[in-house]
Design a protein around this motif. Structure first.
Motif, mmCIF file in Angstrom:
data_model
loop_
_atom_site.group_PDB
_atom_site.id
_atom_site.type_symbol
_atom_site.label_atom_id
_atom_site.label_comp_id
_atom_site.label_asym_id
_atom_site.label_seq_id
_atom_site.Cartn_x
_atom_site.Cartn_y
_atom_site.Cartn_z
ATOM 1 N N GLY A 175 10.295 36.338 29.531
ATOM 2 C CA GLY A 175 11.377 35.397 29.282
ATOM 3 C C GLY A 175 12.553 35.711 30.186
ATOM 4 O O GLY A 175 12.471 36.561 31.071
ATOM 5 N N GLY A 176 13.641 35.051 29.960
ATOM 6 C CA GLY A 176 14.831 35.247 30.786
ATOM 7 C C GLY A 176 15.962 34.385 30.268
ATOM 8 O O GLY A 176 15.936 33.934 29.127
ATOM 9 N N ASP A 177 16.932 34.150 31.119
ATOM 10 C CA ASP A 177 18.098 33.347 30.751
ATOM 11 C C ASP A 177 18.764 33.846 29.480
ATOM 12 O O ASP A 177 19.039 33.078 28.557
ATOM 13 C CB ASP A 177 17.737 31.865 30.622
ATOM 14 C CG ASP A 177 17.549 31.199 31.968
ATOM 15 O OD1 ASP A 177 18.075 31.737 32.962
ATOM 16 O OD2 ASP A 177 16.889 30.153 32.035
ATOM 17 N N ILE A 178 19.035 35.137 29.438
ATOM 18 C CA ILE A 178 19.764 35.717 28.313
ATOM 19 C C ILE A 178 21.242 35.736 28.693
ATOM 20 O O ILE A 178 21.611 36.230 29.765
ATOM 21 C CB ILE A 178 19.252 37.141 27.980
ATOM 22 C CG1 ILE A 178 17.764 37.103 27.636
ATOM 23 C CG2 ILE A 178 20.078 37.754 26.867
ATOM 24 C CD1 ILE A 178 17.408 36.323 26.383
ATOM 25 N N VAL A 234 27.901 33.710 30.176
ATOM 26 C CA VAL A 234 27.917 34.850 31.085
ATOM 27 C C VAL A 234 26.519 35.460 31.056
ATOM 28 O O VAL A 234 26.024 35.860 29.996
ATOM 29 C CB VAL A 234 28.962 35.901 30.629
ATOM 30 C CG1 VAL A 234 28.936 37.117 31.530
ATOM 31 C CG2 VAL A 234 30.354 35.281 30.586
ATOM 32 N N GLY A 235 25.870 35.522 32.228
ATOM 33 C CA GLY A 235 24.494 35.976 32.309
ATOM 34 C C GLY A 235 24.324 37.478 32.213
ATOM 35 O O GLY A 235 25.128 38.251 32.722
ATOM 36 N N ILE A 283 26.107 42.361 33.886
ATOM 37 C CA ILE A 283 26.560 40.976 33.991
ATOM 38 C C ILE A 283 26.210 40.521 35.403
ATOM 39 O O ILE A 283 26.585 41.165 36.389
ATOM 40 C CB ILE A 283 28.085 40.874 33.727
ATOM 41 C CG1 ILE A 283 28.405 41.326 32.296
ATOM 42 C CG2 ILE A 283 28.574 39.454 33.992
ATOM 43 C CD1 ILE A 283 27.639 40.604 31.193
ATOM 44 N N ASP A 284 25.467 39.412 35.501
ATOM 45 C CA ASP A 284 24.989 39.009 36.827
ATOM 46 C C ASP A 284 25.298 37.566 37.229
ATOM 47 O O ASP A 284 25.022 37.173 38.351
ATOM 48 C CB ASP A 284 23.489 39.276 36.961
ATOM 49 C CG ASP A 284 22.627 38.433 36.029
ATOM 50 O OD1 ASP A 284 23.170 37.700 35.189
ATOM 51 O OD2 ASP A 284 21.389 38.523 36.158
ATOM 52 N N ARG A 285 25.880 36.762 36.323
ATOM 53 C CA ARG A 285 26.215 35.389 36.706
ATOM 54 C C ARG A 285 27.133 34.754 35.663
ATOM 55 O O ARG A 285 27.215 35.227 34.539
ATOM 56 C CB ARG A 285 24.955 34.550 36.897
ATOM 57 C CG ARG A 285 24.079 34.414 35.660
ATOM 58 C CD ARG A 285 22.633 34.063 36.080
ATOM 59 N NE ARG A 285 21.734 33.886 34.954
ATOM 60 C CZ ARG A 285 21.157 34.850 34.261
ATOM 61 N NH1 ARG A 285 21.397 36.111 34.543
ATOM 62 N NH2 ARG A 285 20.322 34.583 33.277
ATOM 63 N N PHE A 286 27.770 33.676 36.082
ATOM 64 C CA PHE A 286 28.718 32.952 35.227
ATOM 65 C C PHE A 286 28.407 31.467 35.307
ATOM 66 O O PHE A 286 28.231 30.931 36.394
ATOM 67 C CB PHE A 286 30.163 33.201 35.692
ATOM 68 C CG PHE A 286 30.593 34.630 35.512
ATOM 69 C CD1 PHE A 286 31.351 34.996 34.407
ATOM 70 C CD2 PHE A 286 30.235 35.605 36.426
ATOM 71 C CE1 PHE A 286 31.738 36.319 34.222
ATOM 72 C CE2 PHE A 286 30.613 36.926 36.257
ATOM 73 C CZ PHE A 286 31.375 37.279 35.148
ATOM 74 N N ASN A 287 28.351 30.808 34.154
ATOM 75 C CA ASN A 287 28.070 29.376 34.119
ATOM 76 C C ASN A 287 29.223 28.642 33.441
ATOM 77 O O ASN A 287 29.307 28.623 32.208
ATOM 78 C CB ASN A 287 26.757 29.106 33.384
ATOM 79 C CG ASN A 287 26.397 27.631 33.373
ATOM 80 O OD1 ASN A 287 27.113 26.789 33.920
ATOM 81 N ND2 ASN A 287 25.289 27.310 32.741
ATOM 82 N N PRO A 288 30.092 28.007 34.225
ATOM 83 C CA PRO A 288 31.203 27.257 33.630
ATOM 84 C C PRO A 288 30.763 25.917 33.034
ATOM 85 O O PRO A 288 31.533 25.271 32.343
ATOM 86 C CB PRO A 288 32.152 27.047 34.808
ATOM 87 C CG PRO A 288 31.259 27.044 36.003
ATOM 88 C CD PRO A 288 30.150 28.022 35.684
#
Length: 173
Positions: free
Chosen positions: A124-127, A103-104, A90-95
């Motif tokens: 690709g990315g943004d999973i 949750v990245g 888990i590397d990031r959080f987008n509220p």
């Protein structure tokens, strides 16, 4: 008299500003609190369409999930519609996600980049693990994401509160 009027105006201004942050009372707050045991790992079993939050050896929560449009197989390149398999973090959080909350996941790894490059493609990315949001609710069908893991909006609120950066996620076929 002027001081009293200024003080009253200041108090009213503070009250107005404070009320702005509370939002519309008809819209529930999507940011939840969690004070239970820490999540030490996430296990996703794509074939079972399940996500498990685990603390040590104890199961904390289990969720039904939706996957990418092509749910079978490991993600190989951008646009293949598959959900990655392997170990990530888990590397990031987008509220402010368009899918309620998200949750990245640390995809792509160096191995993923090399694999896609060997085919002359991008990985690709943004999973993310995310909610349904308006788009997912409108589709109302399984396996609709571009490669992410989707749960109900109420469930991503719990997950968002329970996770911390660095928690490993094991994604199995």
């Amino acid at each position: 008299m002027i001081r009293a009027a200024r003080a009253l105006i200041a108090i009213l201004a503070i009250a107005v500003v404070a009320s702005c942050g509370s939002g519309d009372s008809s819209t529930p707050n999507k940011m939840k609190a969690y004070s239970g045991p820490p999540v030490t790992q996430i296990v996703v079993k794509k074939g079972e369409r399940k996500l498990y939050l685990i603390s040590g050896k104890s199961l904390l929560k289990k969720y039904d999930i939706n996957l990418g449009k092509q749910p079978i197989g490991d993600k190989q390149y951008e646009g293949d519609g598959k959900t990655p398999e392997g170990v990530y973090f888990i590397d990031r959080f987008n509220p402010n996600s368009r899918y309620h909350l998200s949750v990245g996941i640390s995809y792509p790894s160096a191995r993923d980049v090399a694999e896609a490059a060997s085919m002359g493609l991008r990985p690709g990315g943004d999973i993310f693990i995310h909610g349904l949001g308006p788009e997912g609710r409108a589709l109302n069908r399984p396996d609709w994401t571009a490669g992410c893991i989707a749960v109900k909006d109420e469930e991503i609120e719990e997950i968002f509160a329970m996770l911390r950066p660095g928690v490993p996620i094991f994604i199995y076929p």
